[in-house]
Design a protein around this motif. Sequence first.
Motif, PDB file in Angstrom:
ATOM      1  N   THR A  31       0.755  -1.356  -0.146  1.00  0.00           N
ATOM      2  CA  THR A  31       0.003   0.054  -0.141  1.00  0.00           C
ATOM      3  C   THR A  31       0.855   1.318   0.125  1.00  0.00           C
ATOM      4  O   THR A  31       0.463   2.428  -0.191  1.00  0.00           O
ATOM      5  CB  THR A  31      -1.007  -0.003   1.175  1.00  0.00           C
ATOM      6  OG1 THR A  31      -0.284  -0.059   2.304  1.00  0.00           O
ATOM      7  CG2 THR A  31      -2.008  -1.045   1.177  1.00  0.00           C
ATOM      8  N   LYS A  32       2.224   1.066   0.481  1.00  0.00           N
ATOM      9  CA  LYS A  32       2.936   2.307   0.282  1.00  0.00           C
ATOM     10  C   LYS A  32       3.895   2.505  -0.751  1.00  0.00           C
ATOM     11  O   LYS A  32       4.293   3.707  -1.204  1.00  0.00           O
ATOM     12  CB  LYS A  32       3.779   2.483   1.537  1.00  0.00           C
ATOM     13  CG  LYS A  32       3.103   2.837   2.988  1.00  0.00           C
ATOM     14  CD  LYS A  32       4.083   3.119   4.030  1.00  0.00           C
ATOM     15  CE  LYS A  32       3.069   3.639   5.341  1.00  0.00           C
ATOM     16  NZ  LYS A  32       4.211   4.527   5.936  1.00  0.00           N
ATOM     17  N   TYR A  35       1.079   0.096  -4.672  1.00  0.00           N
ATOM     18  CA  TYR A  35       0.066   0.467  -5.284  1.00  0.00           C
ATOM     19  C   TYR A  35       0.060   1.868  -5.754  1.00  0.00           C
ATOM     20  O   TYR A  35      -0.350   2.146  -6.831  1.00  0.00           O
ATOM     21  CB  TYR A  35      -1.228   0.284  -4.161  1.00  0.00           C
ATOM     22  CG  TYR A  35      -1.716  -1.081  -3.950  1.00  0.00           C
ATOM     23  CD1 TYR A  35      -1.309  -2.245  -4.824  1.00  0.00           C
ATOM     24  CD2 TYR A  35      -2.188  -1.370  -2.654  1.00  0.00           C
ATOM     25  CE1 TYR A  35      -1.695  -3.408  -4.589  1.00  0.00           C
ATOM     26  CE2 TYR A  35      -2.803  -2.680  -2.270  1.00  0.00           C
ATOM     27  CZ  TYR A  35      -2.307  -3.656  -3.015  1.00  0.00           C
ATOM     28  OH  TYR A  35      -2.821  -4.817  -2.863  1.00  0.00           O
ATOM     29  N   PRO A  36       0.750   2.597  -4.945  1.00  0.00           N
ATOM     30  CA  PRO A  36       1.037   4.100  -5.406  1.00  0.00           C
ATOM     31  C   PRO A  36       1.698   4.322  -6.829  1.00  0.00           C
ATOM     32  O   PRO A  36       1.238   5.035  -7.729  1.00  0.00           O
ATOM     33  CB  PRO A  36       1.758   4.829  -4.422  1.00  0.00           C
ATOM     34  CG  PRO A  36       1.535   4.151  -3.064  1.00  0.00           C
ATOM     35  CD  PRO A  36       1.415   2.563  -3.616  1.00  0.00           C
ATOM     36  N   GLU A  37       2.792   3.358  -7.182  1.00  0.00           N
ATOM     37  CA  GLU A  37       3.474   3.421  -8.371  1.00  0.00           C
ATOM     38  C   GLU A  37       2.520   2.779  -9.444  1.00  0.00           C
ATOM     39  O   GLU A  37       2.640   3.565 -10.714  1.00  0.00           O
ATOM     40  CB  GLU A  37       4.614   2.421  -8.186  1.00  0.00           C
ATOM     41  CG  GLU A  37       5.443   2.431  -9.330  1.00  0.00           C
ATOM     42  CD  GLU A  37       6.056   3.770  -9.966  1.00  0.00           C
ATOM     43  OE1 GLU A  37       6.225   4.153 -10.963  1.00  0.00           O
ATOM     44  OE2 GLU A  37       6.552   4.773  -8.660  1.00  0.00           O
ATOM     45  N   ALA A  39      -0.725   3.406  -9.473  1.00  0.00           N
ATOM     46  CA  ALA A  39      -1.824   4.402  -9.405  1.00  0.00           C
ATOM     47  C   ALA A  39      -1.165   5.403 -10.457  1.00  0.00           C
ATOM     48  O   ALA A  39      -1.888   6.078 -11.338  1.00  0.00           O
ATOM     49  CB  ALA A  39      -2.211   4.719  -8.245  1.00  0.00           C
ATOM     50  N   ARG A  40       0.101   5.769 -10.125  1.00  0.00           N
ATOM     51  CA  ARG A  40       0.853   6.806 -10.789  1.00  0.00           C
ATOM     52  C   ARG A  40       0.756   6.596 -12.319  1.00  0.00           C
ATOM     53  O   ARG A  40       0.639   7.399 -13.272  1.00  0.00           O
ATOM     54  CB  ARG A  40       2.002   7.452 -10.250  1.00  0.00           C
ATOM     55  CG  ARG A  40       2.040   8.395  -9.244  1.00  0.00           C
ATOM     56  CD  ARG A  40       3.546   8.731  -8.681  1.00  0.00           C
ATOM     57  NE  ARG A  40       4.350   7.640  -8.241  1.00  0.00           N
ATOM     58  CZ  ARG A  40       4.288   7.321  -7.053  1.00  0.00           C
ATOM     59  NH1 ARG A  40       3.487   7.856  -6.222  1.00  0.00           N
ATOM     60  NH2 ARG A  40       5.102   6.088  -6.467  1.00  0.00           N
ATOM     61  N   THR A  45      -5.816   6.148  -8.354  1.00  0.00           N
ATOM     62  CA  THR A  45      -5.674   6.404  -6.735  1.00  0.00           C
ATOM     63  C   THR A  45      -4.871   4.880  -6.408  1.00  0.00           C
ATOM     64  O   THR A  45      -5.553   3.966  -7.142  1.00  0.00           O
ATOM     65  CB  THR A  45      -6.748   6.691  -5.757  1.00  0.00           C
ATOM     66  OG1 THR A  45      -8.065   5.652  -6.113  1.00  0.00           O
ATOM     67  CG2 THR A  45      -7.462   7.934  -6.411  1.00  0.00           C
ATOM     68  N   TRP A  46      -4.328   4.917  -5.401  1.00  0.00           N
ATOM     69  CA  TRP A  46      -3.900   3.513  -5.022  1.00  0.00           C
ATOM     70  C   TRP A  46      -4.955   2.640  -4.416  1.00  0.00           C
ATOM     71  O   TRP A  46      -4.913   1.479  -4.588  1.00  0.00           O
ATOM     72  CB  TRP A  46      -2.675   3.638  -3.905  1.00  0.00           C
ATOM     73  CG  TRP A  46      -3.354   4.137  -2.490  1.00  0.00           C
ATOM     74  CD1 TRP A  46      -3.399   5.322  -2.216  1.00  0.00           C
ATOM     75  CD2 TRP A  46      -3.815   3.268  -1.419  1.00  0.00           C
ATOM     76  NE1 TRP A  46      -3.853   5.278  -1.004  1.00  0.00           N
ATOM     77  CE2 TRP A  46      -4.223   3.928  -0.378  1.00  0.00           C
ATOM     78  CE3 TRP A  46      -4.125   1.801  -1.291  1.00  0.00           C
ATOM     79  CZ2 TRP A  46      -4.751   3.548   0.814  1.00  0.00           C
ATOM     80  CZ3 TRP A  46      -4.502   1.463  -0.143  1.00  0.00           C
ATOM     81  CH2 TRP A  46      -4.948   2.211   0.812  1.00  0.00           C
TER      82      TRP A  46
END
Length: 99
Positions: A31-32, A35-37, A39-40, A45-46
């Motif tokens: 989740t840190k 997923y953010p990568e 999402a970008r 969104t993550w």
Amino acid sequence: MGLTANYTGFFRISYAIYLSVENPQRLALVTKWLYPEVARHYGTTWQAVERNIRSAIAIIWNQKTPILTELFGAPLPAKPRNAQFLALVAGHFSLSPVA
């Protein structure tokens, strides 16, 4: 595995696996880091990525494809969580010989 490209999760899960093979540390904190990568990369969104991957795993699980048993080495008693699934598939690809 029974998942086709007409599902949004297909691309999210594919990219997440690619990133995990490239850097397995991403699986430590999905989740840190993971997923953010993803999402970008897809402009979302993550949370949407997490949901897309969860939905994709549910589709694969409901298909009851024998590849899951092959990947895990045994029948699974329950649907794998996102991080478990990603780690398993990424591990499989990172151990596969390159042609």
